[in-house]
Structure formats: structure tokens, C-alpha cells
Design an enzyme around this catalytic site. Structure first.
Site, PDB file in Angstrom:
ATOM      1  N   GLY A  89      -5.471  -5.783  -5.393  1.00 24.98           N
ATOM      2  CA  GLY A  89      -6.374  -7.062  -6.424  1.00 24.98           C
ATOM      3  C   GLY A  89      -8.172  -6.468  -6.459  1.00 24.98           C
ATOM      4  N   GLY A 122      -2.361  -3.119  -6.452  1.00 28.41           N
ATOM      5  CA  GLY A 122      -1.295  -4.237  -6.262  1.00 28.41           C
ATOM      6  C   GLY A 122      -2.931  -5.034  -5.085  1.00 28.41           C
ATOM      7  N   GLU A 172      -5.118  -0.784   5.010  1.00 29.85           N
ATOM      8  CA  GLU A 172      -4.165  -0.386   5.683  1.00 29.85           C
ATOM      9  C   GLU A 172      -4.382  -1.445   7.227  1.00 29.85           C
ATOM     10  OE1 GLU A 172      -5.708   3.233   4.545  1.00 29.85           O
ATOM     11  OE2 GLU A 172      -4.426   4.056   4.524  1.00 29.85           O
ATOM     12  N   GLY A 187     -12.920  -1.485   3.452  1.00 30.77           N
ATOM     13  CA  GLY A 187     -11.158  -1.554   3.293  1.00 30.77           C
ATOM     14  C   GLY A 187     -10.332  -2.650   4.135  1.00 30.77           C
TER      15      GLY A 187
END
Ligand SMILES: Cc1cc2nc3c(=O)[nH]c(=O)nc-3n(C[C@H](O)[C@H](O)[C@H](O)COP(=O)(O)OP(=O)(O)OC[C@H]3O[C@@H](n4cnc5c(N)ncnc54)[C@H](O)[C@@H]3O)c2cc1C
Ligand code: SF4
Ligand code: FES
Ligand code: FES
Lengths: 771, 170, 330
Positions: free
Chosen positions: A494, A492, A725, A722
Site C-alpha cells: 500500500g 503490495g 514485518e 514501518g
């Protein structure tokens, strides 16, 4: 060209493992790289499927003869199952298979327990399961299961579990783990301090509540089994299902094209997958087992509650002299696996400080098992640490931002090495505070009972670096289109779109010349779990490597085709160009790939290792403005500005979505979300989406994501890290600090629920201190 | 009591369906399991989340809290029923453009709620757009983009209608 | 959870419904079905398990008409919350009721939920709604909420049960002196809202006085010239939540002083909680901060907070003040 080395290692028990080092050296896309696709906003590749309802989730698989299944759960938080009889359930028309302790195979689960265990350790533990022709019959059948329990004493929270004489939840007692870390001398640091902070802070149990519940659809074909699973890790499901059922990995195929949220809770394999496989085997029919909302709330993970005693010390100029934290966290009835909450981590790195001590104790409780929830540990720690820092700033009469900058560090003090991007956090401070207008006077409403305030909080996050292994394949078809194939999954976030952009960029293709394939263990090469904000940084480089090799082969072929030296050739927008020749003389890729048909260019890329001399982390800062109604205790968040360093931004569109989504979850964590367990019965009272309150659209203010976007050239060849989170980490403390700024009341416990805020304001009013 | 089944006739996305269902069958389960229209999602099954939103006689409702038998003779529109002639519905287009979803699981419900709004109120205020989706939870937190999509949809919807009107007039 | 099996019927007339209800072995065995937004959740949660549901929506004699009749605003039992929220008559004559409807539940639920069902919905108490936990209101021996997680519970409970009434509309209706018209075997009767809702007791573990064979037909609000009203609701989040506490106030100004004052609190008792003490403090006074504060204090004077709901006292007091301020501005 890629390298591949293998090394033999022998463990103390004589077990031999081979460790592999591999990868394709690529020069990173540096800040000046002329990228045409990466960095431009793109809508999602799977957009049409998702808006039309045709995207197939695990819940949507409909196979011929498919049965539906459900689970009977323990009504007791701790009990011995003395009898279970499924005869009547099995006899109900429409029921095709049952399973329980009475007839389940002996399959180990968690550390010391079984798939169906005679000891039930939380209200919600699995007792029996049924597969039937529709969900209504499943429910009827579950009501016919006869289960008798001998209730045992139980402990539902940290205090009860650690009390002398508390019932042991596992043989070794209720302490699951203890970790300590120390540098310098905190006591000396505290003695040297001019101001100190010393408080116990608590954070609540939060439930992931992905909208698609956990679950799967399972179909056997001979000895092989296909599992459509709502998971963050198709390869872990494959490995676990194979191990638990005694199959070879190749006999298990796991498919996941779309998933309705996971947030960490779907990064491990839970019992229902194996239960569904057993029911499917017994019934000889495909079985769908999706949890209901109650099961979703009880049995498949939560953010563990914490109790943190934090002591801080600083000198009059704001220099931190000591950070000392003692953390207790309830991990629930089992250590479920997956990445454990490293609540201590943030204390060790966020601020320059010579004297740091952390102690972290995991405690078993008779509640559902905890599992990683978006930035596990760091979210909990950030609330405590950033509350403490705000308090120190007030004591010192310092701007909270200035205090933070005073204690800035570009080094990872726990690893004693610099960060790969030592100025990443500094950039976040700058971007967030400038966009927010930090330091500017805020306007107060005319009514004296409505007070506004601002708050700031920062974070590090240990994830986002990515790791080997992780693979991708590129296939250039005769028609000039590329297939990109990897065994990763889009949860979810992308991923599909971002990775396709990396591939198109490196190939020199347009985005629509690329078809992206993922989410099938039978069709794609290995990729690890999508967790730790790692997918882009793990698979991106693998894709770039595969694409680079494919492009090299393509150009070699083009050189032969065009009778030009390869050095003069390049690919851009899907056309092969010859240096110095006019644009309109460019050759479509298909001309080259078509002319070599049926030969094709097919390459593999592997994720190489990370550098060993730097620590790769991600950073962020958020500022919040809130309004508090001192009469009604209503907290309204007016705006949040976020700046997060995730290295190079591949797709600004999906990065924005990740950030506003993370902040939105952070608002829920700050204000309303909390699992409530009845102390008398150990039953969760809000195992639903009514009384477990996630934010609605009306709770969300304007959220501005300020792009930082400095490529992290040391991290990996894409320069990207990333962002999944981090955006949730600093939200709650930024809000709590803003509430303090508005009304002068400090909250040490989350969430800042209406009742807590009203109580605190009322208490202050009783002391004769109106706002 | 036996498992007595009733025959109900529903018009789903303009097509008539005769279904044999027990009275306790919800419209949601009937859509997903009996008609295999799985675009409508099941999340809470208790009227708490909005993922199961469909239009019943043009009004947005939670299909998990409707009995299929209680919908006898009614017309039901699901996410699969949106869009004309292979074209996406303007709201669907707006959702893609605005990146108004992440996992996409709440999306069909969000889109249906907004479809219900725009059918009744073609030029809604921002507040009306927001209120229309207060009963649709999004755990991924796409709310801001959903509001943005709602605003874009108003414009796209108007354009699409103008195009259709021109066709009709022509 | 899914529902147990039951039979479903569409009676043709109200008389059929009344007869069937009268003949039912118990109140829960046969239930009328309006929107179903409460009933079906109770059935899914295995809190009630009727044998038979009788659809009320397709029979003559029960409707969703909103009209002015004999100087009263009359709303049919089947009027949806959406119609109450958006209808022009309600908006004009009883904006507080429109506001209560607009703050209730969610748009999808309001499109389906009816007024009659709203008044008859059962408490949201999480012990009550958890089928694993026996509780007094469900026929058990004791109330686990008294010593348990009672942050959402009552301040005023003259009952073994400390759940709060969940309806937003009921709170306003009490403040408007509404009457509820019902019909049963013995014919039709009009019940003042204040008598319709009653605290559960040993003989009647329910929150209202509707007879087992009775159906709610309509609700009537007297139109009192010059009377204005306001409704304030405090929630845990900005939308889609039941009231933690709410306050409905109304009065009219007569020569600058307040008359026909009503002060009703929601979320503080098993029924909408009218405070005559607060009303007395206001009656005949000029609106103003001091008198509002006195009235608010009077409204909460007898409150008996449980372990976790003390915050409601402070909150309720201030909501009363806010609502009175708004009535004054209106
Ligand atoms: C998620 C959720 C959130 C909600 N939030 C709120 C809120 O914030 N505020 C609020 O006030 N309410 C709220 N509600 C409650 C909602 O408003 C009620 O469920 C609804 O009004 C009930 O109406 P209904 O027509 O659906 O009743 P039903 O469920 O059909 O009936 C409810 C009960 O009344 C009986 N009944 C219905 N009509 C009649 C009649 N005419 N005569 C005799 N008996 C009858 C039924 O047999 C049943 O026992 C919420 C509900 C849900 C599910
Ligand atoms: S408050 Fe009432 S409904 Fe809740 S547990 Fe007690 S008796 Fe039951
Ligand atoms: S599934 Fe119907 S509202 Fe959640
Ligand atoms: S997009 Fe995932 S829940 Fe809304």
C-alpha cells in the site's frame, strides 16, 4: 531549504568514497497536528487495476516476438557437473537461445561461485537455461539437455554439516559466520536465579511462496536493456544487472509497477535476471523468464531453520537475571546477501536484563540459500524467547503479562540508548490485553476433549526506522494537479497510497489531485530496497520535504497572483485561502499554476539522517485464544488480537491489512508450514503448494488489529514507522503458549503440526494423564 | 510425435476465438499467451492455488488443469469479462472497498470464485462465501477482508441487479 | 513442468474407447480423460506420459446421472464431486458420501473432478510424485518412503508400497458396500468396492483391479433401510488437504443393537482399509463408549507404524470413535 554536504573518506585499501549528508529540516507532524488526509482510511490507488486484472505484473508483459525461458536445475544436492551438452536442445525447432556452463560468460555469483558453476551445491542449483517460443517447447528443450554429474557427499541440516568429517560445502568449511554478544555475567545471573529455563528449541525452514514467482521480462535496445522485474528493489536490480553484464547503470532500466508478493525473497537479485538478459541478447528477442513453483520453492530463498539453546533465569519476584542463547541457523548453500537473519537481536533488547550472552552461528548446508523472510531472525527468536518466558511465568505462578511488564524496558540495552518511543511497547501491552480481555476467565466447551487456552507474546523489531538516502520529486502542473515521482516500489503493502496521502497532506491538496508515479529507474529518483519495513519511513519524509518546498513556492506564486502577503495564505483541499476571507473566496490552485505556465513548480525532497541519540524500533504484542481437540490433535485458532506500534498511522486501511496478513502468515508458520527434504537424496519433497501448506481462508480466525498510533516524533518528520514485518513476529509463540494453556503440553519445535500435536497428546495419555 | 495443432473454438468473455493449439496447451496458457488475457494468473500450474480460476459454462474451475482442446465450444469467463458498460462488477467494487487484496496476484481468481458462487447462489451464507474461496490461496493473507468483500458484494450485486431490472422494465 | 506432447481424441462411443484401450501397447500409453484433475497433474509432473488421451465426456454410454434403480443409488462415472456434494438424492440416501465429497479438494476441483476419476486417482506419496526419485510403484526397485519421510504413509501395507489411497469417496463407498460397474472387451461386470481396490503387488503395481481395457461406468450403493453412516476426516489444515486419516462408519440399529456394521479407515493403507475386527466387536452390541473404544482398538490392532507416522494410530482410533458416535446420533 534542503542541505547537502559531502565528505571524502578513504578506506584502508585507498579507495575513496564520498559520504553525503542531506535533508530538509521539517518540524514533525506532532500529535496535535490537524491532519486531513493522513490518518484517514483510504482504499488503494491501484485498486481498479488489481481487481480488473489489468495491473501489469512482470509475468504479464507481452512484447512483440517475446520468448519464454526456463531453467534446468541440479537433481543432486552436491555434485560436480562433469559434462553439459545443449546441442540437441538448441537444435529443437522453436528454441532460440541456450546457455550453460559450456558457453556462459564468466560472471561471479554469491561469494565464491559463478553464474553457472561447475560445483552444484543444492538440489535446484542452476545448470542450464533455454529460451523458446512457448513454455511447452522450453520444457521439451530442457529435457534434451545432457548433463552428467559426479555426486559429492552432502549435508542437508545443521547437525550433519557440523559433524566431524562433514563434506565442506565451501573452501573454508561449513561455518559461514559467527557472532557473539555479551553484557554482564550470565553464569552469575543464572546462579542468582530462583527459577530457570534451559531448552533446545527449533524452528523450521519456511518458504516465502509469493504467488507471483520470481522472474522478469527483458528486452534489449542497442546496448541498453529494459528489465520488467518482480522485485522489491528496482535500483538494486539496475546496479546488479549493470555490474554483472559490464554495463553502466544508465544503460539498464528497471520497471516494476506491481508485484505478486515478495516478503523479503525479492529484495536481492537472483541469477535468473542475468540469465534472462543473456538469453535475450543471444536470441535478439525479448525474453520472459519466470520461475515455476518448483524453482520458486528451491532456489530463491527461505527462512533459515534454527536450533536455539536458550537458558533463562529469574528471581522469585520475576526479575530476569540471565538470558543466554546459542543459536545455529542453516543458511543454505550460499550466503545470498541481503539482510541476514539477526536471530540474536531480540534476546539483547526485549527484556531488561543485566546479564545477556548471545552466540549466533550460520551454517552452510546443501539446501537452497536462505534470504530475509519478513522479520528475519526475530520471528525465530520470538518463538524461543517467548516460549521460555511463558514457562518461567508458569514456574513462578505469575501471570505471563505481569512477568513481561516486570521486565519492561524503554531502553535499547544493546545500543545503550533510549528508544525513540520508550513507551511504545507498553502501549501495545495495554491495548492488546484490554481488547482481548486478558485475565478474564475463558469459557470451556461442554465436551471434555475440547480445551481452550490463551497465550501472549511480545516483540521488538529492529526495522521500521527508515534511512537515507531516498528521494522524491513533486511537479505542480498548470492544471493544478501534482505529480509525485519517486523510484520506490509498491510491493503490495500500500506504499503508493500511503505516500500519496503524505504528499496530498503536505501540499494541502485532495488525494485525487495527486498522481503518483513509482517503480521505474529511468523516470524516478533513487529510492532504496523495500525491505526492513522501511519504505514509508524512508520515502515518506522525502515526499513531505519535496511537497513542503513545492507548497512554499506555490504560496509565493499565489501571493503575487492574489497580491496578498504570503503569510496570509494557505492551501487546503486544493484551494488557496486567504486568512480571514470567506471560504467561497478561495482560489483554485490551477488559477495560480495556470497563470505561470509553462513555468512549473518542481521540487526535490531528500530523506535526512536519523537521530543518533535514540534507537528507533517498532514494537508489538499479540494475544491468541485457541481450542485443542485432545482426541484428534486439531488446533483451532479462535481469535488473535494484535497491537503494534508503528508510530503515526498514515493509512489505517492498509495498516489493518498488513497486520491481518502478517498474523495469517504467522499462523501458517505456527501450525503447518515446513519445507521437507529427503535425507537420502537431498531432494525437497514438497516444492509445491500442495504439501507445503500455507493457510487457507478456513484456517484464519477473527483477527483484531488495535491501533496504537502514537506518532514517533523523534524518528522522522512524519512520525511514522514501518508495519510490514512486525505482525508476523509474535504470532507463533502466542499460539504455542495458548496451546500450553489449553492442554498443558509445551512445544519446543515448530510447526505445531497435526502429527506433532497428536504425538504429544498420545504420549501424555500413555503416561496416564488425560486432559 | 509431431506438434500437431488442433483448432478449437472458445467463447471467451462473449467473443468467439478460434485458436490453433497443441493438445497439451492448457486453457490458462491459451488465455495468457495466445489471447493475451493476462488477468488470469499462473502460480502453481498444478491445481493447488486458485490463481487461474475462470468460469467455464458458469462454473469456477482451475484453467491450469483444463486442456484448451477439451474446452471446444465452451464459454469461458475471465476477470476481463466482468463488469458492464464500463462499470466494475459489484464483486470488484467490494474488493476495493474492503481492501481485500495486497499484492493483488490472487485477486482475479478470488473474484472469479465468488462470481461463480453469487451467480448460482445470490444470497449465500457466510459459510458458503468462505467455502467458495477455500481453493484460492492468498499468501498476503487478505482472507478476512476477502470474506468481508464477499458479504458486501452480495448487497452490491443485489442493488446492481435491481438497477438493471429497472432499466429492462423501463 | 509442462506436459510432453500427446494426441487428443474425442471418441464417439464407449466401444471405441474400449477398443483403443485394448489395443494400447501399455496402460499408460493411452489414457481416458475425464476431468483431468489427476491425470494432467501426473503428466505435468512427468510421472506418466501418454501418447494419446481419449475424452470420455462427449460420448454416449457414459454419464453423470444420479438415480435410484432397483433399490440402489446409482451414480454415473462422470458425476462430479460437486454434484455428489450438493445433489439431493445423495444427500438423502448417503449423507456420508456427500460429506466426503464436500471435504475433498476445493470447489474448483469438485466442479471438474469426476467420481470415476476419483476412485482411479494415483497416490499423493511425495516420492511417487517426484519424477527425480525412482520408486517401486513407478517401476523402480525399492520404496524410498519406508526409510524416508513417511509421516503421511500407511499403517497397514501388505505391499512393497506404503502409500495411502488418496480418495475420500472410496473410503465411504466401502463402508456402504458399494459396487463398481465396469465395461471392457469381455463385457460388463460389477465389482464389490472391497474387491475393486487391492494392495499393489509385483504383478500389479496399481491400487485397483480395473482391467487395461476397462472403463468405469457407474457406482451403486445398496439402500439398506435404517442404515446410517458418518465420515470424519483429519487434515493438516481446515480445508484443501488430503486426509491424514479418515474414518467411515455405518450400521443400522436392530432392536437397539448394531447390525450390518462397517468400519473403514482412509489414509492408513494403500487402499481404503476395512476392519472386520472392529466390525465384529460392534456387531450385536448396543452403541456405547466402551464398545466403541474396544472396536477402535481392534481396528488399529495390527497397525505397523513407520518411523514418522505413529501419530496416525492415535488419530485413527479416535476418528473411529467420533464417527461411531455420529452414526449413533444420526
Ligand atoms: C489439488 C487437489 C486436491 C485434491 N484433494 C482431494 C481430496 O481431498 N480428496 C479426494 O478424494 N480427492 C482429492 N483430489 C483428487 C481429485 O478428486 C481427483 O483428481 C478427481 O476426482 C479425479 O477425477 P477426474 O475426473 O479429474 O479424473 P482424471 O484425472 O480425468 O482421471 C484420473 C484417472 O482415471 C482414469 N479415468 C477417469 N475416468 C475413468 C473412467 N470412467 N473409466 C476408466 N478410467 C477413468 C484416467 O485415465 C486417469 O488415469 C484432489 C486433487 C487435486 C488436484
Ligand atoms: S510408498 Fe509407494 S508410491 Fe511412495 S515411494 Fe514407496 S513405492 Fe513409491
Ligand atoms: S495456477 Fe491453477 S491452481 Fe494454481
Ligand atoms: S493479495 Fe497477494 S496473494 Fe492475495
Amino acid at each position: 531549504m534542503s542541505t547537502w554536504q559531502v565528505e571524502r573518506q578513504e578506506g584502508e585499501d585507498g579507495e575513496v568514497t564520498l559520504s553525503v549528508a542531506e535533508g530538509t529540516p521539517l518540524s514533525p507532524w506532532d500529535a496535535g497536528a490537524a491532519l486531513r488526509i493522513v490518518g484517514t482510511p483510504r482504499t488503494r490507488l491501484e485498486g481498479v487495476e488489481k481487481v480488473t486484472g489489468s495491473a501489469q505484473y512482470a509475468y504479464d508483459v507481452r512484447l512483440a516476438g517475446q520468448l519464454y525461458a526456463g531453467i534446468l536445475r541440479s537433481p543432486h544436492p552436491h555434485a560436480r557437473l562433469t559434462r553439459v551438452d545443449t546441442t540437441a536442445a538448441a537444435a529443437l525447432p522453436g528454441v532460440h537461445a541456450v546457455i550453460s556452463l559450456a558457453d556462459a560468460p564468466d560472471i561471479d555469483w554469491y561469494d565464491d561461485s559463478k553464474l553457472f558453476d561447475p560445483t552444484l551445491r543444492f538440489a535446484g542449483d542452476e545448470v542450464a537455461a533455454v529460451a523458446a517460443e512457448d513454455e511447452d517447447i522450453v520444457a521439451d528443450a530442457l529435457r534434451l539437455v545432457v548433463a552428467e554429474y559426479e555426486p559429492l557427499p552432502f549435508a542437508i541440516d545443521i547437525v550433519a554439516a557440523l559433524a566431524p568429517g562433514a563434506t565442506p560445502i565451501h573452501e573454508g568449511g561449513n561455518v559461514e559466520s559467527e557472532k557473539t554478544y555479551e553484557r554482564g555475567d550470565v553464569e552469575a545471573g543464572l546462579r542468582a536465579a530462583d527459577v530457570t529455563f534451559d531448552r533446545v528449541l527449533t524452528t523450521q525452514t519456511a518458504i516465502h511462496h509469493s504467488l507471483e514467482p520470481h522472474g522478469c521480462t527483458v528486452a534489449w535496445e542497442g546496448e541498453g536493456v529494459t528489465v520488467w522485474e518482480s522485485t522489491q528493489s528496482i535500483f538494486d536490480v539496475r546496479q546488479q544487472v549493470a555490474e554483472k553484464l559490464g554495463l553502466g547503470e544508465s544503460q539498464v532500466r528497471v520497471i516494476k509497477q506491481h508485484m505478486g508478493g515478495g516478503f523479503g525473497s525479492k529484495q536481492i537479485v537472483w541469477k535468473q535476471t542475468v540469465i534472462a538478459a543473456l538469453l535475450a541478447k543471444r536470441s535478439g528477442r525479448p525474453v520472459q523468464l519466470m520461475l515455476d513453483r518448483e524453482g520458486e520453492s528451491l532456489a530463491v530463498g527461505n527462512r533459515n531453520p534454527t536450533r536455539q539453546r536458550l537458558r533463562l533465569g529469574a528471581t522469585a519476584d520475576g526479575t530476569l537475571t540471565a538470558i543466554d542463547v546459542t543459536i545455529h541457523q542453516a543458511i543454505g548453500a550460499h550466503s545470498a546477501g541481503g539482510e541476514g537473519s539477526n536471530t540474536a537481536g531480540l534476546y539483547q533488547t526485549l527484556y531488561a536484563c543485566p546479564n545477556v550472552r548471545t552466540s549466533q552461528t550460520g551454517v552452510y548446508t546443501n539446501t537452497g540459500p536462505a534470504v530475509a523472510f519478513r522479520a528475519p531472525g526475530y520471528v525465530e527468536a520470538a518463538f524461543a524467547l517467548e516460549t521460555g518466558m511463558d514457562d518461567l511465568a508458569r514456574q513462578l505462578g505469575m501471570d505471563p503479562l505481569a512477568l513481561r511488564l516486570t521486565n519492561y524496558t524503554g531502553d535499547d540495552q544493546s545500543k545503550e540508548m533510549p528508544f525513540s518511543q520508550p513507551d511504545g511497547l507498553r502501549a501495545c501491552y495495554e491495548k492488546a490485553t484490554v481488547a482481548f480481555g486478558w485475565g478474564e476467565t475463558i469459557e470451556q466447551p461442554a465436551e471434555s476433549h475440547r480445551r481452550r487456552g490463551v497465550g501472549i507474546a511480545a516483540h521488538h523489531w529492529v526495522g521500521g526506522a527508515g534511512d537515507p538516502p531516498g528521494y522524491a520529486w513533486v511537479k505542480l502542473n498548470p492544471d493544478g494537479r501534482a505529480d509525485i515521482i519517486t523510484g520506490t516500489q509498491d510491493i503490495g503493502t500500500g506504499t503508493r497510497t500511503g505516500l500519496a496521502m503524505v504528499a496530498a497532506e503536505e501540499l494541502g491538496f485532495t488525494l485525487d489531485q495527486v498522481t503518483f508515479h513509482l517503480g521505474d529507474t529511468a523516470l524516478g529518483p533513487y529510492a532504496p530496497v523495500s525491505s526492513g519495513s522501511a519504505t514509508m519511513a524512508t520515502i515518506g519524509p522525502a515526499i513531505r520535504a519535496a511537497a513542503a518546498e513545492a507548497k512554499a513556492e506555490l504560496l509565493a506564486a499565489a501571493a503575487a497572483f492574489l497580491e496578498e502577503p504570503v503569510e496570509r495564505l494557505s492551501v487546503r483541499d486544493g484551494l488557496i485561502r486567504v486568512a480571514g476571507e470567506p471560504e467561497d473566496r478561495a482560489t483554485p490552485v490551477a488559477a495560480v499554476t495556470g497563470s505561470m505556465s509553462p513555468h512549473m513548480i518542481q521540487t526535490q525532497g531528500a530523506r535526512g539522517g536519523n537521530p543518533e541519540d535514540v534507537s528507533i524500533q517498532t514494537f508489538g504484542v499479540q494475544c491468541a485464544e485457541v481450542e485443542v481437540d485432545t482426541r484428534t490433535g486439531e488446533v483451532t485458532i479462535l481469535r488473535v488480537v494484535a497491537a503494534h506500534d508503528c508510530g503515526r498511522i498514515i493509512n489505517p486501511t492498509t495498516v489493518d491489512s498488513q497486520v491481518i496478513g502478517g498474523v495469517t502468515q504467522g499462523i501458517g508458520f505456527a501450525l503447518t508450514e515446513e519445507r521437507v527434504v529427503d535425507a537420502a537424496t537431498g531432494i525437497v519433497l514438497n516444492a509445491n503448494l500442495e504439501e507445503y501448506k500455507v493457510p487457507t481462508v478456513s484456517d484464519i480466525p477473527g483477527i483484531q488489529n488495535v491501533h496504537v498510533g502514537i506518532p514517533d516524533l523523534k524518528a522522522n518528520p512524519t512520525g511514522s514507522k514501518g508495519i510490514g514485518e512486525p505482525p508476523l513476529i509474535p504470532t507463533a509463540p502466542a499460539i504455542a503458549n495458548a496451546v500450553f494453556d489449553a492442554v498443558g503440553v509445551r512445544f519446543y519445535d515448530l510447526p505445531l503440526s497435526r502429527s506433532r500435536v497428536v504425538d504429544a497428546l498420545a504420549a501424555r495419555e500413555r503416561q496416564g494423564m488425560p486432559a | 510425435m509431431g506438434r500437431h495443432r488442433h483448432t478449437v473454438t472458445l467463447t471467451i468473455n462473449g467473443e468467439t476465438h478460434d485458436l490453433a493449439v497443441e493438445p497439451r496447451r492448457t486453457l490458462l496458457d491459451a488465455l495468457r499467451d495466445d489471447v493475451s488475457l493476462t488477468g488470469t494468473k499462473k502460480v502453481c500450474d498444478m491445481g493447488n492455488c486458485g490463481a487461474c480460476t475462470v468460469l467455464v459454462e458458469g462454473q469456477a474451475m482451475y484453467s491450469c488443469l483444463l486442456l484448451a482442446v477439451d474446452c471446444q465450444g465452451l464459454s469461458v469467463t475471465t476477470i476481463e469479462g466482468l463488469g458492464h458498460d464500463g462499470q466494475l462488477d459489484p464483486i470488484q467494487r467490494a474488493f476495493i472497498e474492503a481492501d481485500a487484496f495486497q499484492c493483488g496476484f490472487c485477486t482475479p481468481g478470488q473474484v472469479m470464485s465468488l462470481r461463480g458462487l453469487l451467480d448460482a447462489t445470490p444470497s449465500p451464507s457466510d459459510e458458503q462465501i468462505e467455502r467458495a474461496v477455500t481453493g484460492n490461496l492468498c499468501r498476503c493473507g487478505a482472507y478476512l477482508h476477502i470474506i468481508d468483500a464477499g458479504r458486501r458484494a452480495v448487497v452490491l450485486d443485489r442493488e446492481a441487479k435491481e438497477v438493471r431490472d429497472v432499466h429492462v422494465a423501463g | 513442468m509442462t506436459m510432453r506432447t500427446f494426441a487428443y481424441a474425442q471418441p464417439e462411443s464407449l466401444a471405441d474407447v474400449i477398443a483403443a484401450l485394448g489395443a494400447a501397447p501399455s496402460r499408460d500409453a493411452v489414457r481416458p480423460l475425464a476431468g483431468g484433475t489427476d491425470l494432467l497433474t501426473l503428466m505435468k509432473g512427468d510421472i506418466v506420459a501418454p501418447d494419446r488421451l481419449l475424452d470420455l465426456k462427449r460420448l454416449t454410454g457414459l454419464d453423470d446421472t444420479v438415480e435410484i434403480r432397483d433399490n440402489e443409488l446409482v451414480l454415473g462415472a462422470l458425476t462430479t464431486l460437486t454434484a455428489i456434494e450438493t445433489g439431493s438424492l445423495v444427500g438423502e440416501h448417503c449423507p456420508a458420501l456427500a460429506k466426503a465429497a464436500s471435504l475433498a479438494a476445493t470447489p474448483q476441483l469438485r466442479n471438474r473432478a469426476t467420481l470415476g476419476g476419483n476412485l482411479l486417482q494415483r497416490p499423493r506419496c511425495w516420492y511417487f510424485r517426484e519424477h527425480l526419485i525412482p520408486c517401486w510403484l513407478k517401476g523402480g526397485d525399492a520404496c524410498p518412503a519406508r526409510e524416508g519421510e513417511n509421516g503421511l504413509h500407511a499403517l497397514f501395507a501388505d505391499s512393497p508400497c506404503v502409500a495411502v489411497h488418496p480418495s475420500d469417496l472410496a473410503t465411504v463407498l466401502l463402508a456402504m458396500d458399494a459396487t463398481v460397474t465396469v465395461r471392457g472387451d469381455a463385457g460388463e461386470r460389477a465389482i464389490a468396492a472391497g474387491d475393486f481396490f487391492v494392495q499393489p503387488d509385483e504383478g500389479r503395481r496399481r491400487e485397483n483391479t480395473l482391467g487395461g481395457d476397462e472403463v468405469v461406468l457407474s457406482v451403486a450403493i445398496p439402500l439398506i433401510p435404517g442404515r446410517t453412516s458418518a465420515y470424519h476426516k483429519a487434515m493438516d489444515r481446515k480445508a484443501w488437504a488430503f486426509a491424514l486419516v479418515s474414518a467411515a462408519c455405518s450400521f443400522r440399529l436392530d432392536g437397539g443393537v448394531m447390525r450390518d456394521v462397517r468400519v473403514v479407515l482412509g489414509g492408513v493403507a494403500p487402499i481404503p482399509w476395512r476392519s472386520t475386527a472392529a466390525e465384529a466387536a460392534l456387531d450385536g452390541e448396543r452403541p456405547g463408549a466402551d464398545v466403541f473404544a474396544r472396536a477402535a482398538a481392534a481396528a488399529l490392532a495390527g497397525a505397523e507404524p513407520l518411523r514418522h507416522n505413529g501419530y496416525k494410530v492415535h488419530l485413527a482410533r479416535n476418528l473411529v470413535i467420533e464417527a461411531l458416535e455420529e452414526v449413533t446420533r444420526a
